[in-house]
Each structure stands twice: as structure tokens, then as C-alpha cells.
Design a protein around this motif. Structure first.
Motif, PDB file in Angstrom:
ATOM      1  N   ALA A 101       0.818  -1.212   0.000  1.00  0.00           N
ATOM      2  CA  ALA A 101       0.000   0.000   0.000  1.00  0.00           C
ATOM      3  C   ALA A 101       0.853   1.264   0.000  1.00  0.00           C
ATOM      4  N   GLN A 102       2.053   1.193   0.568  1.00  0.00           N
ATOM      5  CA  GLN A 102       2.924   2.371   0.577  1.00  0.00           C
ATOM      6  C   GLN A 102       3.379   2.720  -0.841  1.00  0.00           C
ATOM      7  N   TYR A 103       3.764   1.725  -1.626  1.00  0.00           N
ATOM      8  CA  TYR A 103       4.123   1.991  -3.014  1.00  0.00           C
ATOM      9  C   TYR A 103       2.925   2.512  -3.803  1.00  0.00           C
ATOM     10  N   GLU A 104       1.742   2.015  -3.509  1.00  0.00           N
ATOM     11  CA  GLU A 104       0.541   2.502  -4.182  1.00  0.00           C
ATOM     12  C   GLU A 104       0.313   3.979  -3.874  1.00  0.00           C
ATOM     13  N   GLN A 105       0.568   4.379  -2.633  1.00  0.00           N
ATOM     14  CA  GLN A 105       0.458   5.784  -2.261  1.00  0.00           C
ATOM     15  C   GLN A 105       1.486   6.627  -3.018  1.00  0.00           C
ATOM     16  N   ASP A 106       2.700   6.111  -3.154  1.00  0.00           N
ATOM     17  CA  ASP A 106       3.748   6.845  -3.875  1.00  0.00           C
ATOM     18  C   ASP A 106       3.347   7.091  -5.322  1.00  0.00           C
ATOM     19  N   LEU A 107       2.868   6.053  -5.991  1.00  0.00           N
ATOM     20  CA  LEU A 107       2.488   6.193  -7.388  1.00  0.00           C
ATOM     21  C   LEU A 107       1.300   7.140  -7.531  1.00  0.00           C
ATOM     22  N   ALA A 108       0.346   7.059  -6.616  1.00  0.00           N
ATOM     23  CA  ALA A 108      -0.806   7.957  -6.666  1.00  0.00           C
ATOM     24  C   ALA A 108      -0.366   9.414  -6.546  1.00  0.00           C
ATOM     25  N   LEU A 109       0.606   9.692  -5.673  1.00  0.00           N
ATOM     26  CA  LEU A 109       1.112  11.056  -5.538  1.00  0.00           C
ATOM     27  C   LEU A 109       1.794  11.511  -6.825  1.00  0.00           C
ATOM     28  N   ALA A 110       2.644  10.649  -7.393  1.00  0.00           N
ATOM     29  CA  ALA A 110       3.353  11.021  -8.617  1.00  0.00           C
ATOM     30  C   ALA A 110       2.373  11.309  -9.748  1.00  0.00           C
ATOM     31  N   VAL A 111       1.344  10.497  -9.882  1.00  0.00           N
ATOM     32  CA  VAL A 111       0.345  10.707 -10.936  1.00  0.00           C
ATOM     33  C   VAL A 111      -0.409  12.018 -10.703  1.00  0.00           C
ATOM     34  N   ALA A 137      -1.464  -0.915 -11.103  1.00  0.00           N
ATOM     35  CA  ALA A 137      -2.327   0.265 -11.026  1.00  0.00           C
ATOM     36  C   ALA A 137      -3.261   0.332 -12.230  1.00  0.00           C
ATOM     37  N   ALA A 138      -2.735  -0.001 -13.417  1.00  0.00           N
ATOM     38  CA  ALA A 138      -3.579  -0.007 -14.617  1.00  0.00           C
ATOM     39  C   ALA A 138      -4.687  -1.046 -14.487  1.00  0.00           C
ATOM     40  N   ARG A 139      -4.361  -2.177 -13.908  1.00  0.00           N
ATOM     41  CA  ARG A 139      -5.363  -3.234 -13.692  1.00  0.00           C
ATOM     42  C   ARG A 139      -6.493  -2.736 -12.810  1.00  0.00           C
ATOM     43  N   ARG A 140      -6.164  -1.845 -11.870  1.00  0.00           N
ATOM     44  CA  ARG A 140      -7.154  -1.325 -10.926  1.00  0.00           C
ATOM     45  C   ARG A 140      -7.742   0.011 -11.378  1.00  0.00           C
ATOM     46  N   ASP A 141      -7.496   0.409 -12.649  1.00  0.00           N
ATOM     47  CA  ASP A 141      -7.944   1.712 -13.169  1.00  0.00           C
ATOM     48  C   ASP A 141      -7.421   2.857 -12.315  1.00  0.00           C
ATOM     49  N   ALA A 142      -6.194   2.724 -11.823  1.00  0.00           N
ATOM     50  CA  ALA A 142      -5.584   3.745 -10.972  1.00  0.00           C
ATOM     51  C   ALA A 142      -4.363   4.377 -11.635  1.00  0.00           C
ATOM     52  N   LEU A 143      -4.252   4.257 -12.945  1.00  0.00           N
ATOM     53  CA  LEU A 143      -3.140   4.870 -13.682  1.00  0.00           C
ATOM     54  C   LEU A 143      -3.726   5.662 -14.855  1.00  0.00           C
ATOM     55  N   PRO A 144      -4.124   6.911 -14.623  1.00  0.00           N
ATOM     56  CA  PRO A 144      -4.787   7.698 -15.664  1.00  0.00           C
ATOM     57  C   PRO A 144      -3.819   8.311 -16.669  1.00  0.00           C
ATOM     58  N   VAL A 145      -3.231   7.449 -17.506  1.00  0.00           N
ATOM     59  CA  VAL A 145      -2.359   7.893 -18.588  1.00  0.00           C
ATOM     60  C   VAL A 145      -2.902   7.351 -19.905  1.00  0.00           C
ATOM     61  N   GLU A 146      -2.445   7.951 -20.997  1.00  0.00           N
ATOM     62  CA  GLU A 146      -2.915   7.534 -22.322  1.00  0.00           C
ATOM     63  C   GLU A 146      -2.285   6.219 -22.754  1.00  0.00           C
ATOM     64  N   ARG A 147      -0.990   6.057 -22.443  1.00  0.00           N
ATOM     65  CA  ARG A 147      -0.258   4.859 -22.840  1.00  0.00           C
ATOM     66  C   ARG A 147       0.815   4.549 -21.819  1.00  0.00           C
TER      67      ARG A 147
END
Length: 352
Positions: A101-111, A137-147
């Protein structure tokens, strides 16, 4: 903050005009982030770099220059526990994390920083551990990028001989309070500073020496071997992505590039994942080791040809074929992951 917050090595300077700052995750960890504007026009969007374990922003200076020359804004960050971000545990050079969950928080902040600070369209370029975290994150729809371009994603660890036993042992030791200890035989020595001969990262001696000098000089940014808790978290992440539905749940157009001579992560595991991926191709660069972006110019040219074709929305195999023919006189044998029925013997595309 200004450029002074970067570590500047005389033989490998950080690209100029960068901005570096700190931001705090939802659970209170302080991360170091940095951004750059493109150096050419037209502006094509913004790329988030998600590095692998034990890396830090300055190691990607060459890649940042190349992205800026292609017309991209760039945002890079250090995961907690490494680089210039907040360290965990009593020994700052031990590669430690407490939970996935800590890494998930890091990626969410960066995004969120990417979306707030840099113009769309947004893309992600991720390596190893960072690539696996982005796929999850992409699997969980938590990576809002185009590609998403995922290099050597950590879907299996090739350097562990008995992964089943290691998974059970890491859980057991963590349960009994040893999660903060080094893995057996581990030390503070950064992997990138060990001798070139027999290294697992790259076949390019010049880039290896450059990165080794950087890691040796920037001791406050480099880290050594991982903790037992990090291994437990890594298995949790890989187990998530090993489920049959994981690749099918990814809706973002995704290019996966694996290294054919990778002794760090499992290329067969990547090929199995890619065979079920419905949203893009998977390619194998047969002579590459784990750090594709730190490889020799021939291998890197093949990567950039695929990247340049894929990010605008074209077929990366076409660009890769041209690069392969120009550099080696070879053809490209292709396999594009296309769902459950897309598996073929030989796995992903191979560039001879």
C-alpha cells in the motif's frame, strides 16, 4: 527548490532547467520529485518515469534528455525508501518497505503531480519494480495515462532459485519481526557499484561505469540489498499480477519490452502475461540485460524505435523492424499479445 537539490556528477550531469521539490503522500511520506520542459517543438505531452528498485532520478539523466528532445515534458520521482525520498528503518541504505500500500500511495502522488503540473496527454515509462506497480495500477484503473511502456516488468524474479520457498520464508520471518533485516547475505553495497564482470544489469561497460561512479559518489541516494519485508511485498505484487484476470483487466494501451538475457526478472513470466494482454504488443530484445535504458546504443536504438512508434499510437513493430534492419541487417519476428487465444510458441516479438 532549484537545481542545487540535484546531485550533480561531473561526468554525468543532470539536465539543466529542472525543477525539484518534495511532496507528501496520503499516508505522510515525503517523496522527491523533479520535472523538465521539452527542448523541441511541437510539444507532444508529458512522460512519467517510474524507476525500479534501488534507482534514483539522476540515473535517468540520459533518458530525460532524450525524452525532452522528442518534445515531452518529463516528471520523475524516487520511491520511498530510496533516492532522495523518505527512508524507512534504522539503516537508510537498506532497501526497505513495509507494505505494498505504501508503493501505491507513492504512485498515486506522482500521478497527481503529473496531472497538476504538466500538460496532457500523459504517458508512463516504467522499469522493473516500477513497471510491475504501474501494471497493477492499470489493472485497478488507478493509472490515468494515455499509454504505458513497461520495461522488464517484475512479474517473476529470475535470481531466486526457489521462489515458493522464498515466498513462505519471507512471510514467516516478517511475521516474527525480522522484516527489517537484510535478505541473507545482503549488505549496504549498492548493486550498481559491484564489478562490471558478471553484472546483471547491462552489457555496456561505459554506461555501467558511469552509473557505478554516480552511485559511489551519491551515497545518500543509492541503497544496497533489500530487506526481507521488501521481498514479501514483491511477492504480493507478483502474485496479484499472476492471476489469470490481471492482464485482461488492463485497458490502457500498453507496450511491454523484455530483455532476452535478463538474470534479474523472469522473461518467461513476462511472455505469459503478455500473451493474455489485450491492449498492446510485447517485444523481447534478445541480447539485452535487465536495464534496457542503460544498454548499448544498438539495443537502445531498438527501444527508442518501438517507443517512438507506440506513444503516438502507431505499430511499434514497424519502427522496431526498421531499427533492427538498419543496425543488424535482421528481420523482426513478431508476436503481439492479443488476448487468451493469442499465445504462440516463442513468446513475444524478438529482434535478432
Amino acid at each position: 527548490m532549484t537545481d542545487a537539490a540535484f546531485f550533480h556528477h561531473p561526468d554525468y550531469p543532470v539536465p539543466g532547467h529542472g525543477k525539484v521539490w518534495s511532496a507528501v503522500t496520503g499516508d505522510g511520506a515525503s517523496l522527491r520529485l523533479a520535472s523538465w520542459h521539452p527542448t523541441t517543438r511541437p510539444v507532444r505531452g508529458s512522460v512519467l518515469i517510474a524507476q525500479g528498485r534501488a534507482e534514483f532520478i539522476e540515473r535517468y539523466s540520459e533518458t530525460i534528455v532524450e525524452l525532452r528532445r522528442r518534445g515531452f515534458h518529463v516528471l520523475a520521482f524516487d520511491w520511498r525508501g530510496q533516492g532522495g525520498s523518505q527512508r524507512l528503518g534504522k539503516r537508510p541504505r537498506r532497501g526497505h518497505i513495509d507494505s505494498l500500500a505504501q508503493y501505491e500511495q507513492d504512485l498515486a502522488l506522482a500521478v497527481s503531480q503529473l496531472q497538476e503540473r504538466l500538460p496532457a496527454p500523459h504517458f508512463a515509462l516504467a522499469h522493473s519494480m516500477g513497471a510491475a506497480l504501474c501494471l497493477d495500477a492499470a489493472r485497478r484503473d488507478a493509472l490515468p495515462v494515455e499509454r504505458l511502456v513497461a520495461l522488464a516488468p517484475m512479474l517473476g524474479i529470475a535470481m531466486i532459485d526457489h521462489p515458493g520457498q522464498a515466498r513462505i520464508l519471507s512471510r514467516f520471518l516478517n511475521l516474527f519481526g525480522f522484516g527489517g533485516a537484510f535478505i541473507p547475505g545482503g549488505s549496504d553495497t549498492a548493486i550498481g557499484t559491484k564489478p562490471f564482470e558478471g553484472n546483471r544489469l547491462t552489457g555496456d561497460p561505459v554506461r555501467y561505469a558511469r552509473n557505478a561512479a554516480l552511485a559511489a559518489a551519491a551515497r545518500e541516494l543509492a541503497i544496497g540489498d533489500p530487506s526481507i519485508a521488501w521481498v514479501r511485498v514483491a511477492f504480493q505484487l507478483m502474485d496479484r499480477l499472476a492471476t489469470p484476470r490481471a492482464p485482461l483487466d488492463i485497458r490502457i494501451p500498453t507496450l511491454i519490452i523484455a530483455a532476452g538475457q535478463d538474470p534479474v526478472v523472469s522473461t518467461p513470466a513476462i511472455e505469459r502475461f503478455a500473451a493474455r494482454l489485450k491492449t498492446g504488443p510485447a517485444l523481447v530484445l534478445p541480447t539485452a540485460r535487465h536495464e534496457i535504458l542503460m544498454e548499448d546504443d544498438t539495443i537502445r536504438a531498438q527501444f527508442w524505435a518501438a517507443f517512438d512508434a507506440f506513444v503516438p499510437g502507431e505499430d511499434p513493430l514497424a519502427g522496431l523492424s526498421a531499427a533492427g534492419e538498419e543496425s543488424q541487417g535482421g528481420a523482426v519476428e513478431a508476436f503481439i499479445g492479443g488476448g487468451e487465444d493469442g499465445a504462440a510458441s516463442g513468446g513475444a516479438a524478438a529482434v535478432p
